[in-house]
Design an enzyme around this catalytic site. Structure first.
Site, PDB file in Angstrom:
ATOM      1  N   LYS A 265      31.262 117.669  92.931  1.00  0.00           N
ATOM      2  CA  LYS A 265      31.247 119.204  93.051  1.00  0.00           C
ATOM      3  C   LYS A 265      29.378 118.717  93.636  1.00  0.00           C
ATOM      4  CE  LYS A 265      28.759 122.732  91.172  1.00  0.00           C
ATOM      5  NZ  LYS A 265      29.656 123.990  89.496  1.00  0.00           N
ATOM      6  N   ASP A 270      22.016 125.576  91.424  1.00  0.00           N
ATOM      7  CA  ASP A 270      22.721 126.443  91.546  1.00  0.00           C
ATOM      8  C   ASP A 270      21.667 127.446  90.916  1.00  0.00           C
ATOM      9  OD1 ASP A 270      24.660 128.486  91.020  1.00  0.00           O
ATOM     10  OD2 ASP A 270      25.966 127.194  88.993  1.00  0.00           O
ATOM     11  N   LYS A 277      21.328 133.914  87.749  1.00  0.00           N
ATOM     12  CA  LYS A 277      21.434 132.745  86.052  1.00  0.00           C
ATOM     13  C   LYS A 277      20.243 133.685  85.379  1.00  0.00           C
ATOM     14  CE  LYS A 277      23.933 128.623  86.726  1.00  0.00           C
ATOM     15  NZ  LYS A 277      25.011 129.226  86.109  1.00  0.00           N
ATOM     16  N   ASP A 288      23.047 120.256  88.604  1.00  0.00           N
ATOM     17  CA  ASP A 288      24.420 120.026  89.196  1.00  0.00           C
ATOM     18  C   ASP A 288      25.688 120.285  90.325  1.00  0.00           C
ATOM     19  OD1 ASP A 288      26.615 122.171  88.669  1.00  0.00           O
ATOM     20  OD2 ASP A 288      26.083 123.723  90.046  1.00  0.00           O
ATOM     21  N   GLU A 349      30.726 129.119  91.804  1.00  0.00           N
ATOM     22  CA  GLU A 349      30.760 128.365  93.321  1.00  0.00           C
ATOM     23  C   GLU A 349      30.963 127.133  93.182  1.00  0.00           C
ATOM     24  OE1 GLU A 349      28.544 128.176  91.027  1.00  0.00           O
ATOM     25  OE2 GLU A 349      28.339 125.765  91.000  1.00  0.00           O
ATOM     26  N   ARG A 351      33.649 125.687  92.665  1.00  0.00           N
ATOM     27  CA  ARG A 351      35.535 125.994  93.060  1.00  0.00           C
ATOM     28  C   ARG A 351      35.303 126.131  93.953  1.00  0.00           C
ATOM     29  NH1 ARG A 351      36.040 130.266  88.223  1.00  0.00           N
ATOM     30  NH2 ARG A 351      34.397 129.432  87.517  1.00  0.00           N
TER      31      ARG A 351
END
Ligand code: BES
Ligand code: MN
Ligand code: ZN
Length: 499
Positions: A265, A270, A277, A288, A349, A351
């Site tokens: 990933k 993010d 967030k 991330d 996001e 996944r």
């Protein structure tokens, strides 16, 4: 990297200056070369040890400044306890502990690589060297001012004294230095801020692996559109930065061998997107992309040590931003394999990115197995803290192998459940599935979505949100990013897939 590293292997000899580091076993027992070097000091070590109640227990050390009888500035004795029990990783840790005893102002340090039984084996000496290099890592490229007492830019010259210096150097260059470089590469990528390291720049840096013989292919947005990677592309819609997928290929095995596949990933930042967030701690989301960084570091390590294996590294690089073009909760995207996903929360996001990359790698490269690494859920930190990564899998044997490699490297994994009852939790009213499964079992429902994109291929998902960022400080890591996973997966490959 290798060029500015000051590391040498040499025969045992008392150095003229700097720090001299020796290991001693329980009962203040030294190896022969150490005993010989300490002879001019008389009973100095015994007296200092008695005063400090130092007996050579593991984890304890004795510092003697300006030791009478020796030309060095400082003599450091490190306890190893009962040496009979020492395994490979213990030597790595000893190297780290030794490096921790070297003041940053010291110009040089010499480590006597021996125990009571005599000089360490070349591999063990190289493991000590690995520990010193991982411990010495600092990410300071954005510090322009240095106060008095700050660490100087130049790191000390380290000499590992050992019986067969040439063999130790060979072990280092052939097996351990590639791993050290891979870990440091991963740490650098993770520590780098997101204004510098966006998808295109990450792809460029992965391109450096060509130097060690890795084939690097970059998919840009039009290429991904053509393939139908709409789940991945949907995440990047709100960003000014274009998404990328990078495929790295190391062919060190037989032509006919199916490759091992490692998938990362790579969310370069993010924000959560429209489901934004909270501000507190959001700066950590520059990390991330730790899964992707680990994959790059691993493929580097495999290639640089010419591992006899075929391996693929595939990383999905995006930036998750809120914007007029960003995807919304309620949107439905069609993945590369034709399944539809309803976006419930744009912050789930990772996944979405992995779904398309997993399917792409599986169908295009027909791998022997797929292992993905992702800072996927905060829930895994709640479940396991920062010592173990969460492991989800459809293959018991691969899990066993990873568990063992984890104990050997101390990059440990703990298996979590999967199953049809959890799978149901991501069924959607409007699409084939939704991208969140509610409050309960958040790490598991995330893994269940990935499972819908791996078919029958042996697969492991490692949720590294807890282990990769804000890492616990230890003998071999003082960095915010540990580079977690490079040593684990290198060990897995070395143990099982190079014969
Ligand atoms: N990147 C985060 C997970 C994360 C959290 C990594 C903390 C490292 C430290 C991931 O994309 C995310 O936001 N996950 C959400 C999922 C939720 C919306 C279902 C989470 O864990 O809260
Ligand atoms: Mn998120
Ligand atoms: Zn994320």
């Amino acid at each position: 990297m290798a060029d500015d590293r000051k590391l040498a292997f040499a025969p045992f000899a008392t150095p003229a200056k700097g720090v001299l580091i020796m290991f001693c076993e329980e009962g203040l027992k030294f190896g022969p070369a150490s005993r010989k070097a300490l002879a001019p000091t008389g009973d100095l070590v015994q007296r200092a040890a008695a005063d400090d109640r130092f007996t050579g227990k593991s984890g304890r050390g004795l510092d003697i400044v300006a030791p009478a009888g020796l030309p060095v500035a400082r003599l450091v004795i490190l306890g190893v306890g009962k040496a009979g029990k020492l395994k490979a990783h213990d030597f790595v840790k000893l190297g780290g502990a030794a490096m921790g005893k070297v003041p940053t102002s010291a110009g040089e340090a010499t480590i006597f690589a021996e125990l009571v039984g005599g000089a360490l084996k070349p591999d063990q000496a190289a493991e000590i060297a690995l520990g010193t290099q991982l411990r010495a890592y600092v990410f300071d490229r954005y510090k322009t001012k240095r106060k008095e007492g700050d660490e100087p830019k130049a790191s000390p010259q380290i000499t590992i004294a050992v019986a067969n210096a040439a063999a130790a150097r060979k072990a280092w260059e052939g097996a351990h230095q590639p791993v050290a470089d891979g870990v440091i590469m991963a740490r650098d990528l993770i520590n780098e801020p997101a204004n510098v390291l966006y998808p295109e720049e990450f792809a460029r840096r992965a391109g450096a692996l060509k130097k060690v013989g890795v084939a690097v292919e970059v998919l840009d947005v039009p290429a991904m559109k053509k393939l139908g990677m709409n789940a991945l592309l949907g995440v990047g819609l709100g960003s000014r930065r274009d998404s990328r997928v990078v495929i790295m290929r190391w062919n060190g095995g037989k032509k006919s061998d199916a490759p091992l596949a490692f998938i990362g990933k790579g969310v370069c930042f993010d924000t959560g997107g429209i489901s934004i967030k909270p501000a507190a701690g959001m700066e950590d989301m520059k990390g991330d992309m730790a899964g992707a960084a680990c994959v790059v570091g691993l493929i580097h390590a495999l290639a640089a040590r010419k591992a006899k294996v075929n391996a693929i590294g595939a990383i999905g690089l995006v930036e998750n931003m809120p914007d007029g073009n960003a995807q919304r909760p309620g949107d439905i995207v069609k993945t590369m394999n034709g399944q539809t996903i309803e976006i419930i929360n744009t912050d789930a996001e990772g996944r979405l990115v992995l779904a398309d990359v997993l399917h792409y790698v599986n169908t295009k490269h027909k791998p022997r197995f797929m292992i993905d690494l992702a800072t996927l859920t905060g829930a895994i930190i709640v479940a396991l803290g920062q010592e173990y990564a969460g492991m989800f899998s459809n293959d018991d044997r691969l899990c066993d192998r990873l568990t063992k490699a984890g104990l050997a490297t101390m990059e440990r994994v703990w298996r979590m459940p999967l199953g049809p009852e959890y799978d149901k939790m991501i069924d959607s009213k409007f699409a084939d599935m939704k991208n969140t499964g509610g409050r309960f079992g958040g790490s598991i429902t995330a893994a269940q979505l990935l499972a819908r994109f791996v078919d029958k291929t042996p697969w492991v998902h490692l949720d590294i949100a807890g282990t990769a960022l804000g890492s616990p400080q230890n003998d071999i890591n003082k960095s915010w990013s540990s580079g977690w996973g490079v040593r684990l997966l290198n060990q897995l490959v070395a143990d099982h897939y190079e014969k």
